[in-house]
Design an enzyme around this catalytic site. Structure first.
Site, PDB file in Angstrom:
ATOM      1  N   LYS A   1       3.557   1.197  -5.188  1.00  0.00           N
ATOM      2  CA  LYS A   1       4.370   2.095  -4.865  1.00  0.00           C
ATOM      3  C   LYS A   1       5.823   1.662  -4.129  1.00  0.00           C
ATOM      4  CE  LYS A   1      -0.055   4.359  -3.554  1.00  0.00           C
ATOM      5  NZ  LYS A   1      -1.138   4.784  -2.370  1.00  0.00           N
TER       6      LYS A   1
ATOM      7  N   GLN B   1      -2.355   4.507   3.580  1.00  0.00           N
ATOM      8  CA  GLN B   1      -3.313   3.985   2.552  1.00  0.00           C
ATOM      9  C   GLN B   1      -4.884   3.875   2.936  1.00  0.00           C
ATOM     10  OE1 GLN B   1      -2.259   3.301  -0.572  1.00  0.00           O
ATOM     11  NE2 GLN B   1      -4.214   2.734  -1.287  1.00  0.00           N
TER      12      GLN B   1
ATOM     13  N   ASP C   1       0.908  12.807   0.365  1.00  0.00           N
ATOM     14  CA  ASP C   1      -0.371  12.409  -0.334  1.00  0.00           C
ATOM     15  C   ASP C   1      -1.033  13.810  -0.415  1.00  0.00           C
ATOM     16  OD1 ASP C   1      -1.315  10.040  -1.069  1.00  0.00           O
ATOM     17  OD2 ASP C   1      -1.692   9.393   0.860  1.00  0.00           O
TER      18      ASP C   1
END
Ligand code: GUN
Length: 289
Positions: A53, A97, A120
């Site tokens: 990322k 995460q 997200d």
């Protein structure tokens, strides 16, 4: 006949080339998109994802900050960190995460992220908006799957889709995304899961089969038809003593045999994975806008 291989890396590059002009015009206005990624613990797969990322951000000229914390970090500490990032005007996107260590309450952590920075698409407000057909941050993997189909000229409207797996990150939101009344959607979707009887009945009859259950090579050639398009969301580490690392990555689809039968298929790696990252970049730019 061998299937068309849907190249996620190539399609991700197209998404990046489209994002360049948006990023340039934001920069003209003095705004540099910034993504902050929070990783708790030392899960090796998560560490790889987080690095990928950051690399994508660097390539695009998006600022990124990866904050790695020990697995003993407390729930209070991560909530305080999120409050701080919510208040930071330079940070446009926040990604925590998953999975978090067992002592943390993931729902509470996700709920703490400001919905305006929820790149997200995991916050209940983002999920509710997706369900209502409102503009929101789409969860990156489902959105990436939809874009892959679109950029490969694979019709979704009116088609039957079997999704195997009902996770909150992939299966559930993907079913909403592909069945809604919108472009590149309007599909008839069935979600199959661990309690589904005769999963192969649904997969054999589907125009598009999406494997997202997290079981290595679960989907075999006898479970799909020749006309099927197969999208493999799985990334599983399996032992491979012959490899230097001692493991290899395989999807949820038995690629070697399924790719000999179906119309089109995504590989692992190089399929859905790069698309997830591309859509995260897309969402970060959207957040900055
Ligand atoms: N873990 C596996 N996939 C994802 C994802 O898309 N986002 C986050 N935050 N964690 C993940």
């Amino acid at each position: 006949m061998a299937a068309q291989i849907i190249d996620g890396r190539k399609i991700a590059e197209k998404i990046y080339s489209e994002l360049h002009s948006d990023i340039a015009s934001l920069k003209k206005d003095g705004i540099i998109p910034k993504l902050t990624v929070v990783l708790v613990g030392d899960d090796p797969a998560s560490a790889v994802y987080v690095r990928m990322k950051a690399k994508a951000c660097e390539k695009l000229g998006i600022k990124s900050d990866t904050q790695i914390h020990p697995s003993l970090m407390t729930q209070e500490a991560i909530l305080a960190l999120i409050d701080q990032l919510n208040a930071d005007k330079e940070v446009h996107g926040i990604l925590v995460q998953m999975p978090l260590p067992g002592h943390m309450n993931s729902e509470k952590v996700i709920e703490r992220i400001s919905p305006e920075k929820d790149v997200d698409g995991f916050h209940p407000i983002s999920k509710g908006k997706l369900q209502s057909g409102l503009d929101t941050f789409m969860p990156c993997t489902p959105y990436g799957v939809q874009k892959m189909l679109e950029y490969s000229d694979i019709e979704v409207s009116g088609k039957s889709v079997a999704i195997v797996g009902r996770s909150q990150i992939v299966g559930m939101p993907l079913a909403l995304l592909l069945s809604q009344k919108a472009n590149n959607a309007n599909a008839t979707v069935t979600i199959c899961h661990s309690r589904t009887k005769n999963i192969d009945f649904y997969t054999k009859n589907a125009d598009i089969v999406i494997a997202a259950l997290g079981k290595p090579e679960f989907i075999t050639a006898d479970m799909v038809s020749e006309k099927a398009v197969v999208i493999d969301v799985g990334v599983n580490r399996v032992d491979a003593p012959e490899n230097e690392k001692g493991y290899k990555l395989v999807g949820d689809v038995k690629f070697d045999e399924v790719s000999e039968k179906v119309r089109a298929i995504t590989p692992v790696p190089g399929g859905v994975g790069p698309m997830t990252i591309a859509m995260l970049m897309y969402n970060t730019v959207k957040a900055a806008k």
